[in-house]
Scaffold this motif. Sequence first.
Motif, PDB file in Angstrom:
ATOM      1  N   ALA A 111       0.809  -1.223   0.000  1.00 22.75           N
ATOM      2  CA  ALA A 111       0.000   0.000   0.000  1.00 22.75           C
ATOM      3  C   ALA A 111       0.841   1.272   0.000  1.00 22.75           C
ATOM      4  CB  ALA A 111      -0.927   0.005   1.219  1.00 22.75           C
ATOM      5  N   PHE A 112       2.131   1.155   0.307  1.00 19.97           N
ATOM      6  CA  PHE A 112       2.972   2.349   0.431  1.00 19.97           C
ATOM      7  C   PHE A 112       4.307   2.074  -0.227  1.00 19.97           C
ATOM      8  CE2 PHE A 112       5.756   5.443   2.402  1.00 19.97           C
ATOM      9  CZ  PHE A 112       4.961   6.575   2.488  1.00 19.97           C
ATOM     10  N   ALA A 113       4.661   2.882  -1.216  1.00 18.05           N
ATOM     11  CA  ALA A 113       5.919   2.694  -1.942  1.00 18.05           C
ATOM     12  C   ALA A 113       7.035   3.505  -1.293  1.00 18.05           C
ATOM     13  CB  ALA A 113       5.757   3.116  -3.402  1.00 18.05           C
ATOM     14  N   VAL A 114       8.228   2.930  -1.313  1.00 13.43           N
ATOM     15  CA  VAL A 114       9.426   3.584  -0.797  1.00 13.43           C
ATOM     16  C   VAL A 114      10.426   3.698  -1.937  1.00 13.43           C
ATOM     17  CG1 VAL A 114      11.347   3.369   0.833  1.00 13.43           C
ATOM     18  CG2 VAL A 114       9.043   2.703   1.518  1.00 13.43           C
ATOM     19  N   SER A 115      11.077   4.839  -2.049  1.00 15.31           N
ATOM     20  CA  SER A 115      12.056   5.016  -3.110  1.00 15.31           C
ATOM     21  C   SER A 115      13.260   4.112  -2.894  1.00 15.31           C
ATOM     22  CB  SER A 115      12.520   6.471  -3.178  1.00 15.31           C
ATOM     23  OG  SER A 115      13.307   6.790  -2.041  1.00 15.31           O
ATOM     24  N   SER A 116      13.981   3.838  -3.963  1.00 17.90           N
ATOM     25  CA  SER A 116      15.201   3.043  -3.870  1.00 17.90           C
ATOM     26  C   SER A 116      16.210   3.713  -2.945  1.00 17.90           C
ATOM     27  CB  SER A 116      15.803   2.861  -5.269  1.00 17.90           C
ATOM     28  OG  SER A 116      17.047   2.216  -5.210  1.00 17.90           O
ATOM     29  N   GLU A 118      15.554   5.794  -0.296  1.00 20.07           N
ATOM     30  CA  GLU A 118      15.171   5.656   1.112  1.00 20.07           C
ATOM     31  C   GLU A 118      15.303   4.213   1.576  1.00 20.07           C
ATOM     32  OE1 GLU A 118      11.851   7.209   4.287  1.00 20.07           O
ATOM     33  OE2 GLU A 118      11.264   7.099   2.173  1.00 20.07           O
ATOM     34  N   ALA A 119      14.911   3.273   0.724  1.00 18.89           N
ATOM     35  CA  ALA A 119      15.059   1.864   1.082  1.00 18.89           C
ATOM     36  C   ALA A 119      16.521   1.530   1.338  1.00 18.89           C
ATOM     37  CB  ALA A 119      14.504   0.977  -0.028  1.00 18.89           C
ATOM     38  N   GLY A 120      17.407   2.060   0.511  1.00 18.94           N
ATOM     39  CA  GLY A 120      18.834   1.804   0.692  1.00 18.94           C
ATOM     40  C   GLY A 120      19.352   2.348   1.999  1.00 18.94           C
ATOM     41  N   ARG A 121      18.905   3.536   2.370  1.00 15.15           N
ATOM     42  CA  ARG A 121      19.350   4.138   3.625  1.00 15.15           C
ATOM     43  C   ARG A 121      18.899   3.313   4.829  1.00 15.15           C
ATOM     44  NH1 ARG A 121      20.750   9.583   3.813  1.00 15.15           N
ATOM     45  NH2 ARG A 121      19.580   9.866   5.744  1.00 15.15           N
ATOM     46  N   ILE A 122      17.662   2.860   4.797  1.00 11.98           N
ATOM     47  CA  ILE A 122      17.144   2.081   5.925  1.00 11.98           C
ATOM     48  C   ILE A 122      17.831   0.717   5.994  1.00 11.98           C
ATOM     49  CG2 ILE A 122      15.093   0.968   6.892  1.00 11.98           C
ATOM     50  CD1 ILE A 122      13.447   3.313   5.739  1.00 11.98           C
ATOM     51  N   VAL A 123      18.005   0.069   4.840  1.00 15.81           N
ATOM     52  CA  VAL A 123      18.685  -1.230   4.831  1.00 15.81           C
ATOM     53  C   VAL A 123      20.123  -1.087   5.325  1.00 15.81           C
ATOM     54  CG1 VAL A 123      19.597  -3.041   3.328  1.00 15.81           C
ATOM     55  CG2 VAL A 123      17.221  -2.288   3.070  1.00 15.81           C
ATOM     56  N   TRP A 124      20.815  -0.043   4.876  1.00 14.49           N
ATOM     57  CA  TRP A 124      22.200   0.157   5.327  1.00 14.49           C
ATOM     58  C   TRP A 124      22.242   0.371   6.835  1.00 14.49           C
ATOM     59  CZ3 TRP A 124      24.883   3.865   7.999  1.00 14.49           C
ATOM     60  CH2 TRP A 124      26.286   3.719   8.006  1.00 14.49           C
ATOM     61  N   PHE A 125      21.326   1.176   7.353  1.00 11.53           N
ATOM     62  CA  PHE A 125      21.304   1.413   8.796  1.00 11.53           C
ATOM     63  C   PHE A 125      21.010   0.121   9.556  1.00 11.53           C
ATOM     64  CE2 PHE A 125      18.955   2.328  12.709  1.00 11.53           C
ATOM     65  CZ  PHE A 125      19.940   3.031  13.393  1.00 11.53           C
ATOM     66  N   ASP A 126      20.052  -0.666   9.070  1.00  7.49           N
ATOM     67  CA  ASP A 126      19.741  -1.923   9.736  1.00  7.49           C
ATOM     68  C   ASP A 126      20.944  -2.862   9.714  1.00  7.49           C
ATOM     69  OD1 ASP A 126      17.189  -1.214  10.467  1.00  7.49           O
ATOM     70  OD2 ASP A 126      16.239  -2.110   8.709  1.00  7.49           O
ATOM     71  N   GLU A 147       4.875   9.795   5.776  1.00  4.76           N
ATOM     72  CA  GLU A 147       6.313   9.493   5.799  1.00  4.76           C
ATOM     73  C   GLU A 147       6.585   8.254   6.644  1.00  4.76           C
ATOM     74  OE1 GLU A 147       8.541  13.707   5.226  1.00  4.76           O
ATOM     75  OE2 GLU A 147       7.644  13.397   7.205  1.00  4.76           O
ATOM     76  N   VAL A 148       7.704   7.593   6.333  1.00  4.18           N
ATOM     77  CA  VAL A 148       8.077   6.363   7.029  1.00  4.18           C
ATOM     78  C   VAL A 148       8.890   6.694   8.281  1.00  4.18           C
ATOM     79  CG1 VAL A 148       9.395   4.219   6.881  1.00  4.18           C
ATOM     80  CG2 VAL A 148       8.035   4.985   4.927  1.00  4.18           C
ATOM     81  N   ALA A 189      24.717   1.123  -2.029  1.00  2.00           N
ATOM     82  CA  ALA A 189      25.998   1.792  -2.283  1.00  2.00           C
ATOM     83  C   ALA A 189      25.892   3.295  -2.048  1.00  2.00           C
ATOM     84  CB  ALA A 189      26.469   1.501  -3.707  1.00  2.00           C
ATOM     85  N   ALA A 190      24.820   3.892  -2.539  1.00  2.00           N
ATOM     86  CA  ALA A 190      24.632   5.331  -2.345  1.00  2.00           C
ATOM     87  C   ALA A 190      24.439   5.654  -0.867  1.00  2.00           C
ATOM     88  CB  ALA A 190      23.439   5.820  -3.157  1.00  2.00           C
ATOM     89  N   ALA A 191      23.709   4.791  -0.167  1.00  2.00           N
ATOM     90  CA  ALA A 191      23.489   5.015   1.262  1.00  2.00           C
ATOM     91  C   ALA A 191      24.803   4.949   2.028  1.00  2.00           C
ATOM     92  CB  ALA A 191      22.509   3.975   1.805  1.00  2.00           C
ATOM     93  N   ALA A 192      25.623   3.965   1.708  1.00  5.46           N
ATOM     94  CA  ALA A 192      26.907   3.831   2.388  1.00  5.46           C
ATOM     95  C   ALA A 192      27.788   5.048   2.147  1.00  5.46           C
ATOM     96  CB  ALA A 192      27.613   2.562   1.927  1.00  5.46           C
TER      97      ALA A 192
END
Length: 251
Positions: A111-116, A118-126, A147-148, A189-192
Amino acid sequence: MLKEAIATRYITPLREGGSLPGLVEADDLGTYVMKFTGAGQGRKTLVAEVVCGELARRLGFRVPRIVTLDLDPVLGLGEPDQEVQELLKASGGTNLGMDFLSGALGFDPLAFAVSSEEAGRIVWFDALVNNVDRSWRNPNLLVWRGEVWLIDHGATMIWHHSWRGAEASAARPYGIADHALRPFQPDIAAAAAALAPLVTEELLAEVTAAVPDVWLADEPGFDTPDDLRRAYARPLLARAARIHERIEGDK
């Protein structure tokens, strides 16, 4: 330092989590999700909430404000639920509170889309904090005002449950095959590149300083709370530089 408040009224248990957090009101007129020192997971869960929540905030993520809540066990005397009553009685003193985001919805990837990005930033942090509790089964993400928001970081930094093996544990790869945001093609990669340089000794010292001494006292192998704070910072500093190279399951 975290803001301090006093719990004045216990409203209701929130049974979604295994630790039985509760909704409370405080003397600052705030409404908080309260996590208890007397819960089964103990004070290390609260330490993880502070370290990872405050680190996430300083890296630009949306995280509910964290406070300490002083609890008088007398609040449990009128609670009809025996389990809740025992939890309140066992949690006198300093507990943890997070701002209650009224009207927030649990994150639904359909139901809610996340940009590549933002997804990268959250995955990198996790990956940085080794969050094992952001799966599609239980995302621990809220959508509030479009917002997430990141919540529930108690199941992070698993190495702090056995400091003797912490270095080896913190060196392990991080798997994202079941991560809630994997379908959004996270740009890790961009998140890192953006976030790793921000994770410095100074930042980690600031974050760990927010943890109350009482949650760090009497830890075997450590003479002072500050010694333990430095132990929390070391694996995070080491992981920040290279963890993006050890993320598995993104293909």
